[in-house]
Every structure is written in structure tokens, then in C-alpha cells.
Design a protein around this motif. Sequence first.
Motif, mmCIF file in Angstrom:
data_model
loop_
_atom_site.group_PDB
_atom_site.id
_atom_site.type_symbol
_atom_site.label_atom_id
_atom_site.label_comp_id
_atom_site.label_asym_id
_atom_site.label_seq_id
_atom_site.Cartn_x
_atom_site.Cartn_y
_atom_site.Cartn_z
ATOM 1 N N PHE A 78 0.821 -1.214 0.000
ATOM 2 C CA PHE A 78 0.000 0.000 0.000
ATOM 3 C C PHE A 78 0.855 1.265 0.000
ATOM 4 O O PHE A 78 0.346 2.358 -0.258
ATOM 5 N N LEU A 79 2.147 1.128 0.282
ATOM 6 C CA LEU A 79 3.079 2.258 0.190
ATOM 7 C C LEU A 79 3.889 2.206 -1.103
ATOM 8 O O LEU A 79 4.166 3.237 -1.715
ATOM 9 N N ASP A 80 4.258 1.000 -1.522
ATOM 10 C CA ASP A 80 5.128 0.835 -2.686
ATOM 11 C C ASP A 80 4.473 1.299 -3.982
ATOM 12 O O ASP A 80 5.105 1.957 -4.803
ATOM 13 N N TYR A 81 3.189 0.989 -4.166
ATOM 14 C CA TYR A 81 2.576 1.190 -5.484
ATOM 15 C C TYR A 81 2.529 2.649 -5.911
ATOM 16 O O TYR A 81 2.627 2.960 -7.103
ATOM 17 N N TRP A 82 2.392 3.604 -4.960
ATOM 18 C CA TRP A 82 2.314 5.012 -5.353
ATOM 19 C C TRP A 82 3.625 5.766 -5.104
ATOM 20 O O TRP A 82 3.693 6.971 -5.350
ATOM 21 N N TRP A 121 -1.182 5.203 -9.433
ATOM 22 C CA TRP A 121 -0.146 5.095 -10.457
ATOM 23 C C TRP A 121 -0.105 6.315 -11.367
ATOM 24 O O TRP A 121 0.914 6.616 -11.975
ATOM 25 N N THR A 122 -1.224 7.016 -11.486
ATOM 26 C CA THR A 122 -1.317 8.117 -12.455
ATOM 27 C C THR A 122 -0.773 9.437 -11.919
ATOM 28 O O THR A 122 -0.579 10.378 -12.689
ATOM 29 N N LEU A 123 -0.531 9.540 -10.626
ATOM 30 C CA LEU A 123 -0.128 10.814 -10.020
ATOM 31 C C LEU A 123 1.137 11.363 -10.675
ATOM 32 O O LEU A 123 2.153 10.679 -10.761
ATOM 33 N N GLY A 124 1.067 12.587 -11.145
ATOM 34 C CA GLY A 124 2.224 13.235 -11.753
ATOM 35 C C GLY A 124 2.457 12.877 -13.200
ATOM 36 O O GLY A 124 3.414 13.353 -13.806
ATOM 37 N N TYR A 125 1.587 12.058 -13.784
ATOM 38 C CA TYR A 125 1.762 11.665 -15.178
ATOM 39 C C TYR A 125 0.966 12.622 -16.058
ATOM 40 O O TYR A 125 -0.262 12.722 -15.945
ATOM 41 N N SER A 126 1.642 13.315 -16.948
ATOM 42 C CA SER A 126 1.010 14.399 -17.703
ATOM 43 C C SER A 126 0.694 14.050 -19.149
ATOM 44 O O SER A 126 -0.029 14.791 -19.818
#
Length: 242
Positions: free
Chosen positions: A67-71, A98-103
Motif C-alpha cells: 500500500f506504500l510501494d505502489y504510489w 499510479w497516475t499521479l504526476g503523469y502528464s
Amino acid sequence: MVTAFPQTPGLQTGGIETVAFNLADRLSSLTEIEVHIVAPTNIYMPSPERRGQLTIHWISNSRLPGFLDYWTIFRWRTHRLLRIINPDITHFQGLAGWTLGYSKPHVLTIHGIAEEDVMYKGGPFLKLRRHILAQIERQGRKRTPHVIIINPYVVTQIGDQLVGTLWEIENPIAEEFFSVTASQLSPRILYIGRISSLKNIEGLLRSFALVHITNSSATLRLAGAPETSEYMQKCTNLIEEL
């Protein structure tokens, strides 16, 4: 496609792996599309793999809890790899974190509500894990421009977090299912999946008991591995009781 994916060809574990496999299989049959898979693995320092027309890039899990590794670490490694692959569009299957910060152009398919699903898995720090998952997933959902919804239930539960364009597309089905002929033994109900509390097998058994009252020829078959022997016994006891 960033997703859970079967490490052994043809041996899918869980719904997301099955969906990803079916979708990737059909997409890769189209000559104008080049399909890359980015998937987590427990293998240390894995090499890219070629399966038919698919290219699979495995990313090792870190020593952090899932739960910490994936993001954090998995997401950083994934985004770094995506910069090298440079896809026209990226399809994230399952986890919004997974999508955080992906533009770059991307779409997210929500297969489940991670912060609710974790409550069925047990283990230490359950409430803390749920809280962290809820915060991360909420951020990812709100920042994703295009979201695929596989059923309306998702919208009823977290619709306020889905501010992008919604696309209702059901899960892809393996081609073999379309060649199945109707059975003369009816009505027959088949459940395929894990025997677990998350899938509410007890609810299925209680519902079928009502069906069986009105139609004694009805049958229910369940095909899947039990998550725990305790839950399997609980279901067995319920069958005997009903």
C-alpha cells in the motif's frame, strides 16, 4: 498498459490480470498497434519479455508494504520507464495512484475501490492502510482526465471523485466464450473467481437458496481457489444449513 499481468503465460490470477490479458491479446493482434505492458513482479531485476506481439516490462516490487510501494517506488520506476517507451497513450488498469504526476495522454480503468477492498484482506494497521489508500486513490481519480467505468456501481460509490470524462465500457471477454453452445441442463449458474468474503460468496449462496425453493432443478457451480480454509469452511457450513 500499466497493470497487473500474468507472469506465467495463460495463467491469470485475479480479475485484473484476466482483463489485462484479454485486452492486450486482442489489441496486439491489430498490426497498426504496438502494445507494451508495464507490470509489477516479485522477481528481482527481471528482464523485458516478448510474448508474441506483446512486450512486457517487469518492475520489481520494493521492500515497502504494497500500500506504500505502489504510489511511491513502483510509480517512480513506472514513469521513468514510460518516458523511455514514449507511448501515444497509456492505459492504467486498477490503481489511480499510479497516475499521479503523469502528464501525457492516459486513461484509467477502475476495477474496484481499493480502500474498501483492503478491509477484506485483514492484517496489521488496517485502518491506517485504508486511510492512506483512500487519500492516494482520491487524488489520482480527481486528476485523471478520462476514466473507464466497468459498471455503474463505481459511480454510485465514488462518483464525486470522478471529475474527468467517464466512459462506460464493460470488461473484455476471451473469444472462446462466444463459441460456447447453450446447455440443455438449465437453469445452471456458474461462478468463476476466488472463494472469498470480498466476493460475497455467502450472499451468492443465500440468493441461490431462494432460487432453489422455486426451481429444484437449478444448480450452482463455483470454480475458484479458497482464499482461506476458514472461509471455505464457513461457506460449506452455510450450504449445509440452507
